[in-house]
Design a protein around this motif. Structure first.
Motif, PDB file in Angstrom:
ATOM      1  N   THR A  73       0.948  -1.170   0.100  1.00  0.00           N
ATOM      2  CA  THR A  73       0.074  -0.149  -0.163  1.00  0.00           C
ATOM      3  C   THR A  73       0.851   1.265  -0.016  1.00  0.00           C
ATOM      4  O   THR A  73       0.560   2.398  -0.699  1.00  0.00           O
ATOM      5  N   ALA A  74       2.054   1.329   0.561  1.00  0.00           N
ATOM      6  CA  ALA A  74       2.990   2.418   0.284  1.00  0.00           C
ATOM      7  C   ALA A  74       3.400   2.648  -0.844  1.00  0.00           C
ATOM      8  O   ALA A  74       3.413   3.900  -1.346  1.00  0.00           O
ATOM      9  N   LEU A 127      -3.335   4.117   5.086  1.00  0.00           N
ATOM     10  CA  LEU A 127      -1.830   3.929   5.137  1.00  0.00           C
ATOM     11  C   LEU A 127      -1.195   4.297   6.655  1.00  0.00           C
ATOM     12  O   LEU A 127      -0.611   3.240   7.432  1.00  0.00           O
ATOM     13  N   THR A 132       0.609   3.971  -2.636  1.00  0.00           N
ATOM     14  CA  THR A 132       0.280   5.402  -2.353  1.00  0.00           C
ATOM     15  C   THR A 132       1.219   6.406  -2.999  1.00  0.00           C
ATOM     16  O   THR A 132       1.109   7.629  -3.364  1.00  0.00           O
TER      17      THR A 132
END
Length: 167
Positions: free
Chosen positions: A77-78, A113, A81
């Motif tokens: 997810t980082a 996040l 993002t």
């Protein structure tokens, strides 16, 4: 003031608006998640079809990946993002509407996040009874995504004039 400095100034303003808007929306979601954790634990509010109910999701959308180690989900997810952030930053000088849509997506991604980084789960609190429980950040991501799709269908006459004729 030259045309180039006007463009730079406009791009800087759009980027500042992008960052401020994304930060404000992410902050609103994180505040609601804190409120939900403090208020809704063991005490859902509202009727079954539209309820505020505390839940935690170790996975991503629809709990996909919920059995993966949290560091994998956080890392994945980082990366996504960061990609959204780069796309929004690069789009800002070109289109106000696309910048706004990407800022909304970025806000949702950043909020989820940050929430996940603490304990490996995302706090959810909106429950419809027929759909998985979700949060405001999820709403931001979906609505921003729909806006990006809608904007991709819209082409101005200038864009048509600039587009190469491939027939």
């Amino acid at each position: 003031m030259s045309e180039q400095s006007t463009r730079v100034s406009s791009a800087a303003r759009r980027r500042a608006a992008l960052a401020a808007g994304a930060a404000a929306l992410a902050g609103a979601d994180l505040a609601l998640k804190t409120w939900a954790q403090d208020t809704l634990a063991g005490a859902p509010v509202g009727p079954d079809f539209a309820q505020l109910r505390l839940a935690y999701n170790p996975g991503v959308a629809f709990s996909m990946g919920d059995t993966l180690p949290s560091w994998v989900v956080i890392g994945f997810t980082a990366l996504i993002t960061a990609g959204i952030g780069v796309a929004a930053w690069r789009t800002a000088p070109k289109s106000k509407a696309a910048t706004a849509a990407l800022a909304v997506i970025l806000a949702g991604a950043v909020a989820n996040l940050i929430d996940r980084a603490g304990d490996g789960v995302v706090t959810d609190y909106l429950h419809t009874g027929w759909w998985p429980t979700f949060n405001l950040a999820d709403v931001f991501i979906v609505c921003g995504g729909l806006a990006v799709v809608a904007l991709s269908w819209r082409r101005t006459d200038q864009e048509h004039a600039k587009a190469p004729d491939i027939t």
